[in-house]
Enzyme design. Structure first.
Site, PDB file in Angstrom:
ATOM      1  CG  HIS A 124      24.062  30.747  59.737  1.00  0.00           C
ATOM      2  ND1 HIS A 124      24.629  31.990  59.914  1.00  0.00           N
ATOM      3  CD2 HIS A 124      25.101  29.884  59.601  1.00  0.00           C
ATOM      4  CE1 HIS A 124      25.952  31.874  59.905  1.00  0.00           C
ATOM      5  NE2 HIS A 124      26.260  30.609  59.709  1.00  0.00           N
ATOM      6  CG  ASP A 167      30.069  31.752  59.168  1.00  0.00           C
ATOM      7  OD1 ASP A 167      28.873  31.534  59.439  1.00  0.00           O
ATOM      8  OD2 ASP A 167      31.023  31.194  59.756  1.00  0.00           O
ATOM      9  CD  GLU A 198      31.807  23.916  61.863  1.00  0.00           C
ATOM     10  OE1 GLU A 198      32.522  24.384  60.960  1.00  0.00           O
ATOM     11  OE2 GLU A 198      31.359  24.597  62.799  1.00  0.00           O
ATOM     12  CG  ASP A 199      26.874  22.485  62.069  1.00  0.00           C
ATOM     13  OD1 ASP A 199      27.780  22.165  62.862  1.00  0.00           O
ATOM     14  OD2 ASP A 199      26.575  23.658  61.810  1.00  0.00           O
ATOM     15  CG  ASP A 228      38.137  60.851  59.976  1.00  0.00           C
ATOM     16  OD1 ASP A 228      38.001  61.195  61.169  1.00  0.00           O
ATOM     17  OD2 ASP A 228      38.611  59.755  59.645  1.00  0.00           O
ATOM     18  CG  HIS A 279      28.838  28.361  55.668  1.00  0.00           C
ATOM     19  ND1 HIS A 279      27.657  29.017  55.485  1.00  0.00           N
ATOM     20  CD2 HIS A 279      29.127  28.465  56.999  1.00  0.00           C
ATOM     21  CE1 HIS A 279      27.242  29.511  56.642  1.00  0.00           C
ATOM     22  NE2 HIS A 279      28.112  29.194  57.579  1.00  0.00           N
TER      23      HIS A 279
HETATM   24 MN    MN Z   1      28.158  29.410  59.757  1.00  0.00          MN
END
Ligand code: MN
Length: 464
Positions: free
Chosen positions: A49, A140, A77-78, A259, A73
């Site tokens: 990811h 992301d 968080e993880d 268009d 990134h």
């Molecule tokens: Mn992510």
């Protein structure tokens, strides 16, 4: 498409930033080490990811700090990695960018709704300190949307809706057209699979016929430009699925969308743009009211082009967009094109442009200080950003804003979560309606469950 590897990322860096390959490689292995043992819902190792996010950023020719922040990134968080470690191993800017895309933890705000509002506020306010935060977040979100099939239906709808309401308008605002249209089409697929399928097929037919429809015009323009020794490139562009759907919702028939099919002609200079326009108008009838000069009057998101619609052979109306190669980069990437133009050293220019050219960003500070609650902040921002919406009412008369094109079934998933077997039917404006019905402004919706007919009590009983 085969899976993206570290090598693919490195190959992109070689094109524009080969000095930074070592540090980027270090960041990759750092992230891989700490994500060890974590997996995506698809079953792939988690590192795929952040790698995909960094890869997307490298396609935009993002600077070193942004690419590395893309790789790192999700660490705060993880995993157990701290901001200080990132500062120490890399640098304070990268740590700041990673912190900017890190969600507020459950320990700090327990309620899921409240946490969502707080996160959106944090993200949006982050733009004013460093626009790269939102660009990383867009990359992301793009990968998360591309892999949304592995999530539950209610999660798919929640993410698709949030993407339509927050990320699509932001991508539009900064002029990142390619990102915007892909995010739009994936969200539309999850919000309204049936209509998506219909317009997917329509678009496919147009695509298959496009060569035939544009051939004469294309060949003639190529010949004219070659004769006059104007360096150029021409491509045929078809509107995206959600874009076609939106035009048809306003009552247009498919073939009348001005268009739908466009010939994009890129030349070197502004002078050549007007020269090309002249050639086109000398050889084809143009439709007066469709002419736009976005070169002398650029759109708010920096977009520049000459637009004209001409009547091609067999009476087809085809739009031509004429621009320089540089304008073309901006048309695809918007503000993000600065990375390429200023060779990586673009952060300050991006930030300055945001504040000078987009009134929205100047209003942000005001909205922030006016809003007492996070919910209030998010609603105000959504109201400013998001125009493709309908307002409907539940049986208690409470209003709910939803993306244009939402069906009754998607509404149920969104407001009630996964109620599965207890769902019996739905009434729109007191009439039994199909789950596929597309909601319109002002509709009142009652959900019928087997718990207690369709009274409001049933919603109280079932709603978590
Ligand atoms: Mn992510």
């Amino acid at each position: 498409m085969s899976a993206i590897t570290l090598n693919d990322l490195i190959n992109n860096l070689k094109i524009y930033n080969s000095e930074e390959i070592d540090i980027v490689t270090k960041a990759y292995f750092f992230a891989e080490h700490y994500h060890q043992g974590q997996y995506r819902q698809s079953g792939e190792p988690y590192i795929t990811h952040p790698l995909n996010v960094a890869y997307t950023l490298s396609l935009m020719h993002a600077d070193r700090d942004t690419i590395i922040a893309g790789l790192l990134h999700d660490l705060l968080e993880d995993t157990k990695v701290t901001k200080e470690e990132i500062e120490h191993e890399f640098n304070p800017t990268i740590a700041k960018l990673v912190l900017g895309v890190t969600k507020i933890s459950k320990q700090i705000i327990e309620s899921k709704d409240e946490r969502n509002y707080a996160n959106t506020r944090k993200l949006i306010m982050g733009i004013s300190s460093d626009v790269r935060i939102i660009i990383i977040k867009l990359a992301d979100r793009l990968h998360n949307m591309r892999t949304l099939e592995y999530k539950t239906i209610s999660k798919q709808i929640e993410n698709a809706r949030e993407t339509m309401e927050i990320f699509v308008p932001i991508a539009h605002l900064i002029g990142a057209y390619e990102l915007k249209t892909e995010l739009e089409d994936i969200s539309f697929y999850y919000l309204n699979p049936k209509e998506y399928d219909k317009y997917f097929k329509e678009r496919k037919t147009i695509q298959d016929n496009s060569e035939m429809l544009t051939k004469e015009l294309l060949i003639k323009m190529e010949r004219l430009l070659k004769d006059r020794k104007v360096p150029f490139a021409i491509k045929v562009k078809i509107k995206n699925i959600y874009g076609i759907y939106k035009s048809c919702l306003n009552g247009a028939s498919l073939m009348s969308i001005h268009d739908l099919l466009a010939l994009e002609i890129m030349v070197e200079t502004v002078r050549d743009c007007y020269k090309t326009l002249g050639l086109l108008h000398q050889n084809y009838h143009s439709i007066d009211y469709d002419f736009r000069d976005y070169i002398s009057l650029p759109k708010a998101n920096m977009y520049q082009s000459l637009h004209t619609s001409v009547i091609a052979p067999s009476n087809r109306v085809i739009q031509a967009r004429i621009r320089t190669f540089e304008m073309d980069k901006i048309a695809k990437f918007g503000l993000i094109a600065y990375w390429d133009k200023l060779k990586g050293d673009a952060k300050d220019a991006m930030q300055l442009d945001l504040e000078n050219k987009f009134p929205f960003f100047r209003e942000l500070a005001e909205i922030d200080s006016d809003s007492t609650s996070n919910e209030d902040f998010v609603n105000q921002v959504k109201g400013k950003l998001f125009s493709d919406k309908v307002t409907v009412y539940n049986s208690n008369g409470e209003s709910i804003e939803l993306p244009l094109g939402t069906t009754a079934l998607q509404y149920i998933y969104y407001t009630w979560g996964d109620i599965g077997n207890s769902l019996v039917g739905v009434m729109i404006n007191n009439k039994t309606s199909s789950f596929d019905s597309i909601l319109k402004n002002g509709d009142t919706i009652k959900v019928l469950t087997d718990a207690l007919s369709f009274s409001d009590k049933s919603s109280v009983l079932i709603k978590k």
